[in-house]
Scaffold this motif. Structure first.
Motif, mmCIF file in Angstrom:
data_model
loop_
_atom_site.group_PDB
_atom_site.id
_atom_site.type_symbol
_atom_site.label_atom_id
_atom_site.label_comp_id
_atom_site.label_asym_id
_atom_site.label_seq_id
_atom_site.Cartn_x
_atom_site.Cartn_y
_atom_site.Cartn_z
ATOM 1 N N VAL A 82 7.682 41.497 -14.334
ATOM 2 C CA VAL A 82 7.025 42.437 -15.249
ATOM 3 C C VAL A 82 6.763 43.758 -14.537
ATOM 4 C CG1 VAL A 82 4.904 42.920 -16.559
ATOM 5 C CG2 VAL A 82 5.972 40.660 -16.696
ATOM 6 N N ALA A 83 6.242 43.679 -13.326
ATOM 7 C CA ALA A 83 5.971 44.892 -12.555
ATOM 8 C C ALA A 83 7.258 45.652 -12.258
ATOM 9 C CB ALA A 83 5.257 44.528 -11.253
ATOM 10 N N ALA A 84 8.307 44.950 -11.851
ATOM 11 C CA ALA A 84 9.564 45.608 -11.498
ATOM 12 C C ALA A 84 10.203 46.291 -12.707
ATOM 13 C CB ALA A 84 10.530 44.583 -10.894
ATOM 14 N N VAL A 85 10.265 45.573 -13.822
ATOM 15 C CA VAL A 85 10.873 46.140 -15.033
ATOM 16 C C VAL A 85 10.070 47.341 -15.524
ATOM 17 C CG1 VAL A 85 11.358 45.683 -17.471
ATOM 18 C CG2 VAL A 85 11.986 43.990 -15.737
ATOM 19 N N THR A 86 8.741 47.225 -15.504
ATOM 20 C CA THR A 86 7.898 48.316 -15.986
ATOM 21 C C THR A 86 8.010 49.538 -15.092
ATOM 22 O OG1 THR A 86 6.362 46.673 -16.880
ATOM 23 C CG2 THR A 86 5.572 48.937 -16.728
ATOM 24 N N PHE A 87 8.030 49.332 -13.786
ATOM 25 C CA PHE A 87 8.259 50.447 -12.863
ATOM 26 C C PHE A 87 9.591 51.123 -13.170
ATOM 27 C CE2 PHE A 87 4.941 49.226 -9.748
ATOM 28 C CZ PHE A 87 4.534 50.502 -9.352
ATOM 29 N N GLY A 88 10.615 50.330 -13.396
ATOM 30 C CA GLY A 88 11.937 50.883 -13.675
ATOM 31 C C GLY A 88 11.945 51.770 -14.905
ATOM 32 N N GLU A 104 1.899 54.794 -11.539
ATOM 33 C CA GLU A 104 2.312 53.476 -12.009
ATOM 34 C C GLU A 104 1.778 52.345 -11.133
ATOM 35 O OE1 GLU A 104 3.473 52.927 -14.924
ATOM 36 O OE2 GLU A 104 3.396 55.097 -15.197
ATOM 37 N N ILE A 105 1.560 52.585 -9.853
ATOM 38 C CA ILE A 105 0.929 51.547 -9.027
ATOM 39 C C ILE A 105 -0.427 51.178 -9.616
ATOM 40 C CG2 ILE A 105 -0.220 51.146 -6.813
ATOM 41 C CD1 ILE A 105 2.092 52.583 -5.460
ATOM 42 N N PHE A 106 -1.208 52.195 -9.947
ATOM 43 C CA PHE A 106 -2.545 51.931 -10.476
ATOM 44 C C PHE A 106 -2.510 51.481 -11.936
ATOM 45 C CE2 PHE A 106 -3.714 54.142 -6.665
ATOM 46 C CZ PHE A 106 -4.960 53.639 -6.334
ATOM 47 N N ALA A 107 -1.635 52.092 -12.736
ATOM 48 C CA ALA A 107 -1.583 51.733 -14.155
ATOM 49 C C ALA A 107 -1.072 50.306 -14.352
ATOM 50 C CB ALA A 107 -0.710 52.726 -14.917
ATOM 51 N N ILE A 108 0.072 49.999 -13.752
ATOM 52 C CA ILE A 108 0.640 48.659 -13.899
ATOM 53 C C ILE A 108 -0.259 47.627 -13.227
ATOM 54 C CG2 ILE A 108 2.607 47.176 -13.339
ATOM 55 C CD1 ILE A 108 4.361 49.718 -13.491
ATOM 56 N N MET A 166 -5.105 46.621 -25.577
ATOM 57 C CA MET A 166 -6.222 47.425 -25.081
ATOM 58 C C MET A 166 -6.163 47.571 -23.553
ATOM 59 S SD MET A 166 -7.854 48.646 -27.575
ATOM 60 C CE MET A 166 -9.285 49.282 -26.696
ATOM 61 N N ALA A 167 -5.709 46.532 -22.861
ATOM 62 C CA ALA A 167 -5.539 46.651 -21.413
ATOM 63 C C ALA A 167 -4.452 47.665 -21.090
ATOM 64 C CB ALA A 167 -5.196 45.293 -20.808
ATOM 65 N N LEU A 168 -3.401 47.703 -21.914
ATOM 66 C CA LEU A 168 -2.336 48.667 -21.720
ATOM 67 C C LEU A 168 -2.861 50.092 -21.905
ATOM 68 C CD1 LEU A 168 0.612 49.327 -21.248
ATOM 69 C CD2 LEU A 168 1.074 48.779 -23.648
ATOM 70 N N GLY A 194 -4.079 55.429 -14.804
ATOM 71 C CA GLY A 194 -2.942 56.047 -14.147
ATOM 72 C C GLY A 194 -3.021 57.565 -14.155
ATOM 73 N N PHE A 195 -3.450 58.140 -15.274
ATOM 74 C CA PHE A 195 -3.595 59.593 -15.357
ATOM 75 C C PHE A 195 -4.618 60.081 -14.337
ATOM 76 C CE2 PHE A 195 -5.024 63.685 -16.631
ATOM 77 C CZ PHE A 195 -3.994 64.273 -17.345
ATOM 78 N N LEU A 196 -5.759 59.427 -14.277
ATOM 79 C CA LEU A 196 -6.845 59.875 -13.398
ATOM 80 C C LEU A 196 -6.423 59.905 -11.934
ATOM 81 C CD1 LEU A 196 -9.918 58.045 -14.996
ATOM 82 C CD2 LEU A 196 -9.533 60.516 -14.900
ATOM 83 N N VAL A 197 -5.738 58.865 -11.478
ATOM 84 C CA VAL A 197 -5.377 58.814 -10.057
ATOM 85 C C VAL A 197 -4.201 59.735 -9.744
ATOM 86 C CG1 VAL A 197 -6.275 56.475 -9.751
ATOM 87 C CG2 VAL A 197 -3.873 56.794 -10.358
ATOM 88 N N ALA A 198 -3.366 60.056 -10.750
ATOM 89 C CA ALA A 198 -2.214 60.928 -10.509
ATOM 90 C C ALA A 198 -2.603 62.404 -10.501
ATOM 91 C CB ALA A 198 -1.137 60.687 -11.565
ATOM 92 N N TRP A 199 -3.735 62.747 -11.124
ATOM 93 C CA TRP A 199 -4.112 64.163 -11.208
ATOM 94 C C TRP A 199 -4.282 64.818 -9.832
ATOM 95 C CZ3 TRP A 199 -9.387 66.301 -10.679
ATOM 96 C CH2 TRP A 199 -9.398 67.680 -10.846
ATOM 97 N N PRO A 200 -5.068 64.259 -8.888
ATOM 98 C CA PRO A 200 -5.182 64.927 -7.581
ATOM 99 C C PRO A 200 -3.851 65.027 -6.848
ATOM 100 C CG PRO A 200 -6.257 62.775 -7.544
ATOM 101 C CD PRO A 200 -5.942 63.071 -8.965
ATOM 102 N N VAL A 201 -2.955 64.069 -7.071
ATOM 103 C CA VAL A 201 -1.623 64.143 -6.464
ATOM 104 C C VAL A 201 -0.877 65.356 -7.000
ATOM 105 C CG1 VAL A 201 0.594 62.972 -6.191
ATOM 106 C CG2 VAL A 201 -1.529 61.645 -6.145
ATOM 107 N N ASN A 202 -0.933 65.571 -8.313
ATOM 108 C CA ASN A 202 -0.252 66.716 -8.908
ATOM 109 C C ASN A 202 -0.903 68.034 -8.508
ATOM 110 O OD1 ASN A 202 2.055 66.037 -10.899
ATOM 111 N ND2 ASN A 202 0.531 64.458 -11.297
ATOM 112 N N VAL A 203 -2.213 68.034 -8.364
ATOM 113 C CA VAL A 203 -2.886 69.241 -7.884
ATOM 114 C C VAL A 203 -2.347 69.625 -6.508
ATOM 115 C CG1 VAL A 203 -5.084 70.180 -7.067
ATOM 116 C CG2 VAL A 203 -4.995 68.946 -9.230
ATOM 117 N N ALA A 204 -2.215 68.643 -5.627
ATOM 118 C CA ALA A 204 -1.686 68.906 -4.281
ATOM 119 C C ALA A 204 -0.237 69.375 -4.336
ATOM 120 C CB ALA A 204 -1.808 67.645 -3.424
#
Length: 247
Positions: free
Chosen positions: A129-135, A175-179, A198-200, A207-217
């Motif tokens: 599930v993790a591999a397919v979703t990451f893909g 995706e690490i955090f979201a999945i 609802m978990a999805l 996932g959005f929250l943790v990716a924001w500082p990465v995109n800021v950088a």
């Protein structure tokens, strides 16, 4: 074996949070209220885009629609703060939010398709599930960058290389955090259960929250250009709105 042990340790560490969240995310009342919030948020977004922000590019209108569909009032608040022509000024933080939203719109669709297919329909093991979703998340995320670049005349190879350099860090962290969040909360749920959906939804916003500082950088150090400043597009819409108000 080490990966299995790590997974068990993570599951054990987050067990108290999971015990709190699972009943909430399994509640029909919560689902109903959340649905109303999403409908109201999307309606507000579309009204604002039509009446006050027609100058925004069509791609960004689609991006914000997906963001609000995924995250409801949270997504609407991000649009209001960073995506409207009426923002008072642009900033690295706002550019990071718009870049995250762009990535999120594609990766979110990929995550939804991947988890629905791998877990909901095929009932694969957690690893698959993790591999397919990451893909799917990578595929959709890269496509949303490569496509517009090619429309602007950039060759496929150059567009692909640019997407790999600029989007890989953001997609990976998102995706690490979201999945991970989704599987932590609902790895045993099936499509007929409220918890599955609802978990999805909850995992997407994480996932959005943790990716924001990465995109800021990435924006700050020039790896990504960031999306265009909407405050530079708003002259006609603002004047039109003021004229209509005066009438």
């Amino acid at each position: 074996m080490p990966l299995q042990q790590l997974a068990k340790q993570i599951e054990h560490a987050f067990a108290p949070i999971r015990q709190v969240l699972k009943p909430i995310l399994s509640s029909p009342t919560v689902l109903g209220v959340w649905t109303l919030f999403v409908v109201a948020s999307v309606g507000t977004l579309w009204w604002d885009l039509r009446n006050r922000n027609q100058a925004l590019p069509s791609m960004m209108k689609a991006v914000w629609t997906f963001v609000v569909l995924y995250s409801g009032p949270f997504g609407l608040a991000i649009y209001w703060y960073s995506g409207r022509t009426q923002i008072p000024h642009d900033s690295v933080g706002r550019r990071g939010l718009r870049s995250t939203a762009h990535c999120y719109s594609g990766c979110g669709a990929g995550e939804i398709v991947g988890i629905t297919l791998a877990q909901g329909i095929l009932a694969l093991s957690i690893g698959w599930v993790a591999a397919v979703t990451f893909g799917f998340a990578y595929l959709f995320g890269y496509a949303l960058t490569i496509g517009p670049l090619m429309q602007d005349g950039v060759g496929f190879t150059e567009a692909t290389w640019d997407a790999l350099l600029s989007e890989t860090p953001s997609i990976t962290i998102m995706e690490i955090f979201a999945i991970g969040t989704d599987l932590l909360l609902a790895s045993q749920a099936h499509m007929g259960q409220i918890l599955f959906w609802m978990a999805l939804v909850f995992s997407l916003s994480i996932g959005f929250l943790v990716a924001w500082p990465v995109n800021v950088a990435l924006v700050k150090y020039g790896v990504k250009e960031g999306m265009s400043d909407p405050s530079e597009m708003g002259g006609d819409d603002s004047s039109s709105s003021q004229a209509q108000a005066a009438d």
